[in-house]
Design an enzyme around this catalytic site. Structure first.
Site, PDB file in Angstrom:
ATOM      1  N   SER A 138       0.854  -1.204   0.000  1.00 18.41           N
ATOM      2  CA  SER A 138       0.000   0.000   0.000  1.00 18.41           C
ATOM      3  C   SER A 138       0.880   1.240   0.000  1.00 18.41           C
ATOM      4  O   SER A 138       2.048   1.183   0.421  1.00 18.41           O
ATOM      5  CB  SER A 138      -0.861  -0.005   1.270  1.00 18.41           C
ATOM      6  OG  SER A 138      -1.547   1.223   1.411  1.00 18.41           O
ATOM      7  N   TYR A 151      -1.954   0.465  10.845  1.00 14.79           N
ATOM      8  CA  TYR A 151      -2.133  -0.032   9.471  1.00 14.79           C
ATOM      9  C   TYR A 151      -0.873   0.286   8.659  1.00 14.79           C
ATOM     10  O   TYR A 151      -0.341  -0.575   7.941  1.00 14.79           O
ATOM     11  CB  TYR A 151      -3.378   0.587   8.824  1.00 14.79           C
ATOM     12  CG  TYR A 151      -3.567   0.130   7.387  1.00 14.79           C
ATOM     13  CD1 TYR A 151      -3.870  -1.199   7.092  1.00 14.79           C
ATOM     14  CD2 TYR A 151      -3.411   1.022   6.325  1.00 14.79           C
ATOM     15  CE1 TYR A 151      -4.021  -1.629   5.775  1.00 14.79           C
ATOM     16  CE2 TYR A 151      -3.571   0.599   5.005  1.00 14.79           C
ATOM     17  CZ  TYR A 151      -3.866  -0.733   4.744  1.00 14.79           C
ATOM     18  OH  TYR A 151      -3.999  -1.148   3.438  1.00 14.79           O
TER      19      TYR A 151
HETATM   20  P1  NDP Z   1     -11.705  -5.749   0.702  1.00 18.36           P
HETATM   21  O1  NDP Z   1     -12.209  -5.500   2.082  1.00 18.36           O
HETATM   22  O2  NDP Z   1     -12.647  -5.545  -0.422  1.00 18.36           O
HETATM   23  O3  NDP Z   1     -11.106  -7.236   0.601  1.00 18.36           O
HETATM   24  C1  NDP Z   1     -10.305  -7.751   1.625  1.00 18.36           C
HETATM   25  C2  NDP Z   1     -10.154  -9.241   1.442  1.00 18.36           C
HETATM   26  O4  NDP Z   1      -9.293  -9.735   2.493  1.00 18.36           O
HETATM   27  C3  NDP Z   1     -11.474  -9.982   1.564  1.00 18.36           C
HETATM   28  O5  NDP Z   1     -11.561 -10.967   0.559  1.00 18.36           O
HETATM   29  C4  NDP Z   1     -11.396 -10.656   2.926  1.00 18.36           C
HETATM   30  O6  NDP Z   1     -12.055 -11.920   2.890  1.00 18.36           O
HETATM   31  C5  NDP Z   1      -9.890 -10.866   3.087  1.00 18.36           C
HETATM   32  N1  NDP Z   1      -9.523 -10.976   4.494  1.00 18.36           N
HETATM   33  C6  NDP Z   1      -9.536 -10.008   5.442  1.00 18.36           C
HETATM   34  N2  NDP Z   1      -9.198 -10.520   6.624  1.00 18.36           N
HETATM   35  C7  NDP Z   1      -8.967 -11.845   6.428  1.00 18.36           C
HETATM   36  C8  NDP Z   1      -8.584 -12.917   7.273  1.00 18.36           C
HETATM   37  N3  NDP Z   1      -8.366 -12.733   8.589  1.00 18.36           N
HETATM   38  N4  NDP Z   1      -8.446 -14.150   6.743  1.00 18.36           N
HETATM   39  C9  NDP Z   1      -8.667 -14.354   5.428  1.00 18.36           C
HETATM   40  N5  NDP Z   1      -9.013 -13.384   4.584  1.00 18.36           N
HETATM   41  C10 NDP Z   1      -9.171 -12.143   5.074  1.00 18.36           C
HETATM   42  O7  NDP Z   1     -10.431  -4.808   0.543  1.00 18.36           O
HETATM   43  P2  NDP Z   1      -9.361  -4.635  -0.633  1.00 18.36           P
HETATM   44  O8  NDP Z   1      -9.660  -5.486  -1.776  1.00 18.36           O
HETATM   45  O9  NDP Z   1      -9.210  -3.190  -0.840  1.00 18.36           O
HETATM   46  O10 NDP Z   1      -8.057  -5.143   0.128  1.00 18.36           O
HETATM   47  C11 NDP Z   1      -7.177  -6.112  -0.404  1.00 18.36           C
HETATM   48  C12 NDP Z   1      -5.756  -5.734  -0.023  1.00 18.36           C
HETATM   49  O11 NDP Z   1      -5.425  -4.501  -0.647  1.00 18.36           O
HETATM   50  C13 NDP Z   1      -5.526  -5.535   1.471  1.00 18.36           C
HETATM   51  O12 NDP Z   1      -4.296  -6.125   1.816  1.00 18.36           O
HETATM   52  C14 NDP Z   1      -5.452  -4.018   1.607  1.00 18.36           C
HETATM   53  O13 NDP Z   1      -4.679  -3.635   2.708  1.00 18.36           O
HETATM   54  C15 NDP Z   1      -4.794  -3.658   0.298  1.00 18.36           C
HETATM   55  N6  NDP Z   1      -4.944  -2.281  -0.153  1.00 18.36           N
HETATM   56  C16 NDP Z   1      -6.193  -1.733  -0.343  1.00 18.36           C
HETATM   57  C17 NDP Z   1      -6.295  -0.422  -0.795  1.00 18.36           C
HETATM   58  C18 NDP Z   1      -7.608   0.259  -0.950  1.00 18.36           C
HETATM   59  O14 NDP Z   1      -7.627   1.510  -1.022  1.00 18.36           O
HETATM   60  N7  NDP Z   1      -8.709  -0.467  -1.035  1.00 18.36           N
HETATM   61  C19 NDP Z   1      -5.100   0.364  -1.118  1.00 18.36           C
HETATM   62  C20 NDP Z   1      -3.859  -0.308  -0.854  1.00 18.36           C
HETATM   63  C21 NDP Z   1      -3.800  -1.589  -0.430  1.00 18.36           C
HETATM   64  P3  NDP Z   1     -13.040 -12.480   4.037  1.00 18.36           P
HETATM   65  O15 NDP Z   1     -13.618 -11.288   4.746  1.00 18.36           O
HETATM   66  O16 NDP Z   1     -14.055 -13.282   3.293  1.00 18.36           O
HETATM   67  O17 NDP Z   1     -12.162 -13.310   4.895  1.00 18.36           O
HETATM   68  C1  8X3 Z   2      -5.162   1.605   1.622  1.00 19.93           C
HETATM   69  C2  8X3 Z   2      -4.871   2.970   1.122  1.00 19.93           C
HETATM   70  O1  8X3 Z   2      -4.335   5.372   1.873  1.00 19.93           O
HETATM   71  O2  8X3 Z   2      -6.106   4.179   3.077  1.00 19.93           O
HETATM   72  O3  8X3 Z   2      -3.999   0.867   1.847  1.00 19.93           O
HETATM   73  O4  8X3 Z   2      -3.792   3.620   3.412  1.00 19.93           O
HETATM   74  S1  8X3 Z   2      -4.761   4.074   2.446  1.00 19.93           S
END
Ligand code: NDP
Ligand code: 8X3
Length: 250
Positions: A138, A151
């Protein structure tokens, strides 16, 4: 023969988009997450639409022995690509007010969960003498911002672990990449703000955020490069965002 991608957190957002992207390109998939019903729906849609084989693995990445025992069951498969995507932010408080339960959840999921999965899959790749690990980092792993504290620390750990994995796996010919996005519109903010829809929506108001498909396109692209080419790190932002804290809203 089709290749296989293993995606953690495929029930939503970036992981789900990666599942579609790789299936469209004839990969078989191992899709994981805690929400079994969503995984079942995704499996039936992908198998029907793209004629690929989809294996569902339901587990919480925080549960060390479950991760090991579940992945042990597919040890005979070749995993060509691992996308360490499962992760979350929970809560947004100044350090002196933070919830320790939220901190534990972020560290246990984003750092320890990623390690548990990698510890099970990387020996398979070493044995195969090939593989590609893509960690979803991220902008929060490059900078810190107000109330982002734990985070950001967890994603700084992903940033460091990506480099460390690349060093350790170098002699085995395994590629290790990080994709570090800025704001992507997924369920991320609903989770961070604990189902407060109004606050979650406000995060993406007034500018065009990245779509999870944008990240999936990048993940797929870097796997298509010739074997001698490794993308170490991609920092990708919405055009309206210059840093973690600088964003133009209209
Ligand atoms: P979502 O919330 O849409 O998806 C998150 C996914 O992670 C879900 O499929 C969830 O599945 C899974 N997850 C969370 N906790 C667990 C756990 N304990 N065990 C297994 N699976 C888990 O968010 P994003 O798609 O945005 O996030 C995906 C990644 O991208 C993350 O690592 C996030 O930090 C990163 N990210 C996101 C950004 C954004 O702005 N959205 C920017 C930068 C990075 P389930 O709940 O079914 O277990
Ligand atoms: C998710 C993007 O800017 O909320 O990783 O940290 S930010």
């Amino acid at each position: 023969m089709n290749k296989t991608v293993f995606i953690t957190g495929a029930t939503s957002g970036i992981g789900k988009s990666c599942a579609f992207k790789f299936a469209q390109n004839n990969y078989n998939l191992c899709i994981t997450g805690r929400r079994e019903e969503r995984l079942k729906q995704l499996k039936s849609q992908l198998e029907k639409d793209y004629n690929v084989k989809v294996t569902i693995l339901v587990f919480d990445v925080r549960e060390r022995m479950t991760v090991k025992n579940t992945i042990d069951k597919i040890k005979d498969q070749t995993i060509d690509v691992l996308i360490n995507n499962a992760g979350l932010a929970v809560g947004m408080d100044q350090i002196q007010d933070g919830s320790i339960d939220d901190w534990d959840q972020m560290i246990d999921t984003n750092v320890k969960g990623l390690l548990y999965v990698t510890r099970s899959i990387s020996p398979m790749m070493v044995e195969q003498k090939s593989g590609h690990i893509i960690n979803i980092g991220s902008i929060a792993g490059k900078e810190v911002y107000p109330k982002g504290n734990v985070y950001c620390a967890s994603k700084h750990a992903v940033n460091a672990l990506t480099k460390a994995m690349r060093v350790d796996l170098l002699e085995h010919g395994i590629r290790v990449s990080q994709i570090a996005p800025g704001a992507v519109k997924t369920e991320f903010s609903m989770v961070r703000f604990k189902d407060d829809l109004q606050t979650a929506d406000s995060v993406y108001k007034g500018f065009k955020p990245l779509r999870p498909e944008d990240i999936a396109d990048i993940a797929f692209y870097i796997t298509t490069l010739p074997p001698h080419v490794n993308v170490n790190d991609i920092l990708v932002m919405p055009t309206a965002q210059a840093s973690a804290t600088q964003l133009i809203r209209k």
